[in-house]
Design a protein around this motif. Structure first.
Motif, PDB file in Angstrom:
ATOM      1  N   ILE A   1      46.313  -3.887  66.588  1.00  0.00           N
ATOM      2  CA  ILE A   1      47.636  -3.517  67.089  1.00  0.00           C
ATOM      3  C   ILE A   1      47.749  -3.859  68.574  1.00  0.00           C
ATOM      4  CG2 ILE A   1      49.184  -1.583  67.565  1.00  0.00           C
ATOM      5  CD1 ILE A   1      48.260  -0.286  65.022  1.00  0.00           C
ATOM      6  N   ALA A   2      46.739  -3.420  69.343  1.00  0.00           N
ATOM      7  CA  ALA A   2      46.789  -3.638  70.788  1.00  0.00           C
ATOM      8  C   ALA A   2      46.788  -5.123  71.114  1.00  0.00           C
ATOM      9  CB  ALA A   2      45.622  -2.934  71.467  1.00  0.00           C
ATOM     10  N   SER A   3      45.971  -5.911  70.392  1.00  0.00           N
ATOM     11  CA  SER A   3      45.872  -7.334  70.726  1.00  0.00           C
ATOM     12  C   SER A   3      47.175  -8.059  70.376  1.00  0.00           C
ATOM     13  CB  SER A   3      44.692  -7.979  70.002  1.00  0.00           C
ATOM     14  OG  SER A   3      45.022  -8.306  68.671  1.00  0.00           O
ATOM     15  N   ILE A   4      47.776  -7.675  69.261  1.00  0.00           N
ATOM     16  CA  ILE A   4      49.014  -8.357  68.858  1.00  0.00           C
ATOM     17  C   ILE A   4      50.134  -8.008  69.837  1.00  0.00           C
ATOM     18  CG2 ILE A   4      50.205  -6.734  67.304  1.00  0.00           C
ATOM     19  CD1 ILE A   4      50.399  -8.871  65.271  1.00  0.00           C
ATOM     20  N   VAL A   5      50.156  -6.764  70.307  1.00  0.00           N
ATOM     21  CA  VAL A   5      51.191  -6.371  71.264  1.00  0.00           C
ATOM     22  C   VAL A   5      51.009  -7.143  72.568  1.00  0.00           C
ATOM     23  CG1 VAL A   5      52.091  -4.489  72.674  1.00  0.00           C
ATOM     24  CG2 VAL A   5      51.574  -4.092  70.266  1.00  0.00           C
ATOM     25  N   ALA A   6      49.761  -7.184  73.070  1.00  0.00           N
ATOM     26  CA  ALA A   6      49.503  -7.872  74.343  1.00  0.00           C
ATOM     27  C   ALA A   6      49.802  -9.358  74.236  1.00  0.00           C
ATOM     28  CB  ALA A   6      48.056  -7.654  74.775  1.00  0.00           C
ATOM     29  N   ASN A   7      49.520  -9.947  73.069  1.00  0.00           N
ATOM     30  CA  ASN A   7      49.635 -11.380  72.897  1.00  0.00           C
ATOM     31  C   ASN A   7      51.041 -11.853  72.600  1.00  0.00           C
ATOM     32  OD1 ASN A   7      47.770 -13.627  72.855  1.00  0.00           O
ATOM     33  ND2 ASN A   7      46.417 -12.116  71.934  1.00  0.00           N
ATOM     34  N   THR A   8      51.739 -11.104  71.761  1.00  0.00           N
ATOM     35  CA  THR A   8      53.042 -11.549  71.290  1.00  0.00           C
ATOM     36  C   THR A   8      54.142 -11.140  72.234  1.00  0.00           C
ATOM     37  OG1 THR A   8      52.095 -10.945  69.178  1.00  0.00           O
ATOM     38  CG2 THR A   8      54.314 -11.758  69.145  1.00  0.00           C
TER      39      THR A   8
END
Lengths: 323, 292
Positions: free
Chosen positions: A274-281
């Motif tokens: 969740i955290a990585s997708i939020v930071a990335n997208t």
């Protein structure tokens, strides 16, 4: 100390009331902050919940910006799986370090080693992420993952309810993926789990332990028979705190999880948390778009999960303090 | 295995088992410590490789080969961390004083304490999303929208507040009640007792908490992605996007150029040294004060 002017303390005093009100307002800020975070995340993400349905959003694994369709299943699974791998590695190691520091280690080394562990827990997570990306990922790709494939490929392929099958240690050894993310997370939370577990172990009264030894118990028997039963709740509390960290960690994961928005079909598979997708997208999501709403909805889910994990951790730790 | 199972007859076997488990724990400790030491060693080695005067004197550059550094990011980090601490620390101190002196074991104080503990370990990325939504989105309710150093500082303040609150409460609880009784016996009001007697007695500990909070927020990356965003220029304007060391590391490390990777390592070393120094200073000062 300077002398304090005498006054009738029962008289309502303006400064006194103001002071108390200020403190009270500050305490309210804490509550308002938590409530505001929950509300803002939900309100900003409600479009995604409304469009896909709460259950639909939670259980679909598609992430298709072209057709503007988003589901949370892949990042949720990625978050839980990477945190589970991290705990599986960091819990035994961390507990071993804690036990080593409280019982086995020569007395003179205990304080300096303990401080070193606490200092390591303070290192910013982006440092662990960079190390994972530049050093660990290539090593995983060239050594560890091929070795795992060679020796453990006999593990049976698991049929899965959802579409992809689970291939334990097969697939391209790309280096970035679920397993690497779990390992980096494990290393990052290791000093934290070790330090909190040590603090918990230290709360056992020496008298209890001496009682065990007096009955002829060995060191290990004192640990399993006396110390652990006495502080079991707090020990779980320490681990849940570590879990809370692993679930919400962004930088250490974003570098090494591969950032592929799909369900992992094996330990080597690039996926997302969740955290990585939020930071990335986030940088490519326009204000007011469905994509941004989906990201906020993911944030809301992460917050709810973290809240329960952290609340449980605090309750367990508090119980231990009273015992 | 319970204590009831203790049987003198197989003592030797149990001793060996215990020693074996001890050894496993020593092994676990060594694996963990060696791994962590390896990371630090790599960090120092790679960080020194990328270190140079330009790191501290030149701003970031988008493309390599132009002698880019990290100076603007370091300054940006100092500004945002400083303002974050300036907002977060007084708030945190007030919360801590409330919990320890006014609310104590009351129900409201218990709820505040619990919520503060949750905030203390809540995922920092969510604090970033929250601040984005109230300060950064177009037509945000506060400030005037857009990425800004101020928004970054507010996010960091929200992260610093629970840390300071926690340490302040813990340290104020250690102040002996005799101090308060003495003050009250002299006729002092409660507020005077707190400001003139309790807080000075706990001052060293409160300062330690602030240093720890500064150490924590200076390495935070995730919340700044959504708030101060980062910048390649010298931005001292609080109302515009502002560079910061963690974001600079993130952008450089994710880039493709070797020179940028070297700068990222140098930045990571700088930030690690700064965080560790802050931790050590806070420990030493705490030790000296508690000894006095």
């Amino acid at each position: 100390m300077t002398a304090v002017p005498f006054e009738n303390s029962r008289k309502l005093h303006l400064g006194e009331s103001l002071f108390k009100i200020l403190l009270y307002v500050a305490a309210c800020v804490v509550l308002v902050t938590l409530a505001a975070i929950l509300i803002i995340l939900f309100v900003s993400g409600k479009d995604a919940f409304a469009r896909f349905g709460i259950v639909g959003f939670l259980t679909t694994d598609q992430w298709d910006p072209v057709r503007d369709l988003y589901g949370a299943a892949a990042p949720i699974v990625g978050t839980l799986a990477s945190a589970a791998i991290a705990l599986a590695i960091a819990w035994p190691l961390g507990f071993g370090i804690a036990y080593f520091l409280t019982e086995i280690c020569p007395r003179r080394l205990r304080a300096p080693l303990g401080i070193a562990i606490e200092l390591l827990a303070a290192i910013p997570s982006i440092v662990y992420g960079m190390w994972g990306f530049f050093i660990l990922a290539p090593f995983m790709s060239t050594s560890i993952e091929p070795w795992l494939t060679e020796n453990f490929s006999w593990l049976p392929v698991l049929p899965n309810d959802m579409n992809p099958l689970w291939f334990w240690f097969q697939g391209a050894p790309v280096g970035v993926g679920l397993l690497t993310a779990g390992v980096v997370l494990a290393i990052m939370i290791l000093p934290f789990i070790a330090a909190t577990s040590r603090d918990v172990l230290l709360t056992t009264p020496q008298l209890l332990k001496d009682g065990g030894y007096a009955m002829g118990a060995t060191r290990w028997e004192v640990l399993t028979g006396v110390v652990i039963p006495a502080v079991r709740g707090s020990l779980f509390g320490a681990v849940f705190l570590g879990l809370g960290r692993a679930l919400g960690e962004t930088m250490a994961v974003t570098f090494v999880i591969g950032n592929a928005n799909r369900l992992p079909d094996g330990f080597f598979a690039p996926t997302a948390s969740i955290a990585s997708i939020v930071a990335n997208t986030f940088p490519e999501a326009d204000a007011g778009s469905m994509k941004l709403a989906a990201l906020f909805a993911l944030g809301f889910i992460l917050f709810v999960v973290s809240f329960f994990v952290l609340a449980l951790a605090r309750l367990l730790l508090r119980q231990g303090r009273m015992a | 295995m319970s204590i009831a199972a203790i049987n003198p007859a197989n003592y030797a076997r149990r001793r060996i088992f215990s020693a074996f488990m001890d050894m496993l724990c020593v092994l676990a400790a060594m694996v963990g410590l060696v791994l962590l030491a390896l990371i630090l060693l790599t960090l120092v080695q790679k960080g020194l490789e990328g270190m140079g005067l330009n790191v501290f004197t030149h701003a970031m550059r988008n493309t390599p080969g132009q002698g880019g550094g990290l100076a603007n990011a370091i300054v940006g980090s100092l500004i945002q961390t400083g303002i974050g601490a300036l907002i977060g620390a007084p708030l945190g101190i007030a919360v801590g004083v409330y919990l320890a002196e006014v609310g104590r074991t009351g129900r409201f104080a218990s709820v505040v304490r619990f919520v503060n503990d949750i905030l203390l370990s809540a995922p920092s990325i969510l604090i970033g999303l929250f601040v984005y939504e109230i300060l950064v989105v177009p037509h945000a309710p506060f400030l005037h929208g857009g990425f800004s150093g101020m928004a970054g500082a507010v996010a960091l303040a929200l992260l610093a507040m629970p840390v300071v609150a926690r340490t302040t409460e813990d340290i104020i609880k250690l102040v002996p009640d005799a101090f308060r009784e003495g003050s009250v016996a002299l006729g002092a009001r409660e507020s005077v007792t707190i400001i003139r007697v309790v807080i000075p007695a706990a001052f060293g500990g409160i300062l330690t908490g602030i240093l720890l909070a500064v150490a924590r927020i200076s390495g935070e990356t995730a919340p700044l992605i959504f708030t101060s965003f980062g910048s390649y220029g010298w931005s001292s304007d609080l109302w515009h996007p502002m560079a910061s060391l963690p974001i600079a590391i993130y952008r450089y490390a994710a880039g493709v150029y070797d020179e940028h990777h070297r700068l990222a390592w140098a930045g990571a070393l700088i930030i690690t040294v700064a965080v560790l120094m802050l931790n050590i200073v806070s420990r030493v000062s705490h030790y000296l004060i508690s000894k006095r």
